[in-house]
Design an enzyme around this catalytic site. Structure first.
Site, PDB file in Angstrom:
ATOM      1  N   ASN A  54       4.291  -7.934   3.172  1.00 31.35           N
ATOM      2  CA  ASN A  54       3.811  -6.846   2.132  1.00 31.35           C
ATOM      3  C   ASN A  54       2.506  -6.519   2.360  1.00 31.35           C
ATOM      4  OD1 ASN A  54       1.995  -8.665   0.406  1.00 31.35           O
ATOM      5  ND2 ASN A  54       3.922  -9.953   0.493  1.00 31.35           N
ATOM      6  N   ARG A  55       1.996  -5.365   1.361  1.00 33.69           N
ATOM      7  CA  ARG A  55       0.689  -4.770   1.433  1.00 33.69           C
ATOM      8  C   ARG A  55      -0.595  -5.555   1.015  1.00 33.69           C
ATOM      9  NH1 ARG A  55       1.345   0.950  -0.348  1.00 33.69           N
ATOM     10  NH2 ARG A  55      -0.647   1.133   0.935  1.00 33.69           N
TER      11      ARG A  55
END
Ligand SMILES: Cc1cc2nc3c(=O)[nH]c(=O)nc-3n(C[C@H](O)[C@H](O)[C@H](O)COP(=O)(O)O)c2cc1C
Length: 403
Positions: A209-210
């Site tokens: 994820n970011r």
């Protein structure tokens, strides 16, 4: 641009003041270096003059028509003394004015940050501890020294925090005022998760994820500066750990889960700021999945990961505070805060920090904004600012809930 006085006293760590000076000038500040005479045994005035673009003097007899011993302090927005020796802390606590730096400290109306550095024995001596208490009582910020390698082969508390951390904290004081570094977490044990987990698919690929971990790093840095004993469980976070923070590096949700559940047994406050994958691939291929091979997948079945926040809430000890994070976007079912309130109720944590992550806000960026929701119905809005200033706002919202 702010006007900063960088006081440097005579410890070995004076060489790090040159790096701190560089960091402050690169942030656009006008920096006037005021060393003690002893400091110039370690670093020459020419280094400070060249890097700051300002003249360097140590005594009150230079620049007499300008009355420098009064003017430098009066016109500063911030004074940072790094390193602050035992002797400098003693002279400042006693209100001496026997060189330009101590005279400047007596005339400064602005916030003052001391970053002490000395051998552990000097730091722990009751005389030094009394001087620190006196300076703090008068409103100065005295950062806790880092624990680590000292001048010789020995190590312990007394090391100067890294210049990047001091520069970040100086900026925080300029942005948010001295209350951002109150010593209100002294003696508290804080466990923080940061970053984003990665769930392997094969030896090369993962589902991630970011989350950059920048907000979690800021929470750790500010908690340590506010006196807490901090452990950071860092999931795929780049960069060095903030000073005074013990780091445990993890990769997957399962590794993070184990580290957090173990660490929580020793913590007064648990903060789950990491983005933990809700799902992981059902199986991890032992070799790289290749196009056209018999093992090429047509789809990737996922299984649910355990909900670490819910587990931490269920296992929380008496008096322990659990703080969750929610990265939300508004949708047809409700706005960001409505989703946050629902999550707070679902998870059962004491506080929930809600971020609006729509339109590329937050992830990997240096700035942030948040609302801290309490299980008591409270809502504290933290205005847009650096991740350090949001971290300071989060700790200020947490402190009143500590027993
Ligand atoms: C090699 C060397 C290293 C020193 N390192 C430190 C230090 O890290 N911290 C400290 O408090 N004093 C240290 N001292 C002692 C100070 O230099 C001494 O107390 C001096 O009077 C400090 O003056 P100032 O506070 O005016 O700069 C060191 C002395 C020497 C010779």
């Amino acid at each position: 641009m702010s006007s900063i006085v960088l006081g440097v006293s005579g410890g070995v760590a004076a060489y790090k003041a040159a790096l701190l000076l560089r960091a402050l000038t690169e942030s656009g500040h006008d920096v006037r270096v005021v060393p003690t005479p002893s400091a110039l045994h370690f670093v020459g005035a020419a280094t400070f003059e060249a890097l700051s673009g300002n003249p360097v003097t140590t005594d009150v007899w230079a620049d007499v028509p300008e009355v420098a011993h009064v003017r430098i302090g009066q016109t500063a927005d911030l004074v940072v003394v790094a390193p602050a020796t035992a002797d400098l802390l003693a002279r400042a606590a006693a209100g001496r004015a026997d060189d330009l730096l101590t005279a400047t400290l007596l005339t400064a109306h602005c916030p003052v940050v001391f970053a002490p550095a000395m051998h552990t024995e000097m730091w722990l001596h009751p005389a030094t501890q009394d001087n620190v208490a006196t300076l703090r009582r008068r409103g100065a910020i005295v950062l806790p020294p880092a624990v680590g390698r000292l001048t010789g082969p020995d190590s312990g508390p007394g090391r100067l925090p890294e210049p990047a951390d001091i520069a970040a904290l100086a900026q925080l004081v300029l942005d948010a005022g001295p209350a951002a570094l109150a010593q209100d977490l002294a003696g508290r044990r804080v466990l923080i998760s940061a970053g984003g987990t990665r769930e392997p698919l094969d030896p090369v690929r993962y589902l991630g994820n970011r989350s950059s971990g920048l907000q979690g790093l800021a929470l750790a840095r500010v908690a340590a500066a506010r006196g807490a004993d901090v452990v950071l469980v860092a999931a795929n976070v780049d960069g060095p750990a903030p000073f005074g923070v013990r780091v445990e590096r993890v990769g997957t949700a399962e590794e993070l889960r184990t580290a957090m559940r173990t660490g929580a047994r020793e913590a007064d406050v648990v903060v789950m700021s990491a983005a933990v994958a809700d799902f992981r691939p059902e199986s991890v291929a032992p070799t790289k999945l290749k196009k056209g091979s018999a093992a090429e997948p047509s789809s990737i079945p996922l299984v649910r990961n355990p909900d670490v926040l819910v587990e931490l809430v269920a296992e929380r000890s008496a008096g322990q505070l659990v703080v969750g994070f929610a990265a939300e976007t508004g949708d047809a079912e409700g706005d960001v805060l409505a989703h946050g309130r629902a999550k707070l109720a679902r998870k059962g944590c004491d506080l929930l920090v809600v971020n609006d992550v729509s339109d590329g806000r937050v992830f990997g960026r240096p700035d942030n904004a948040a609302v801290v929701l309490g299980s008591d119905g409270s809502a504290t809005e933290l205005p847009p600012g650096s991740k350090d200033s949001v971290a300071a706002g989060i700790w200020s919202a947490v402190v009143p809930h500590l027993g």
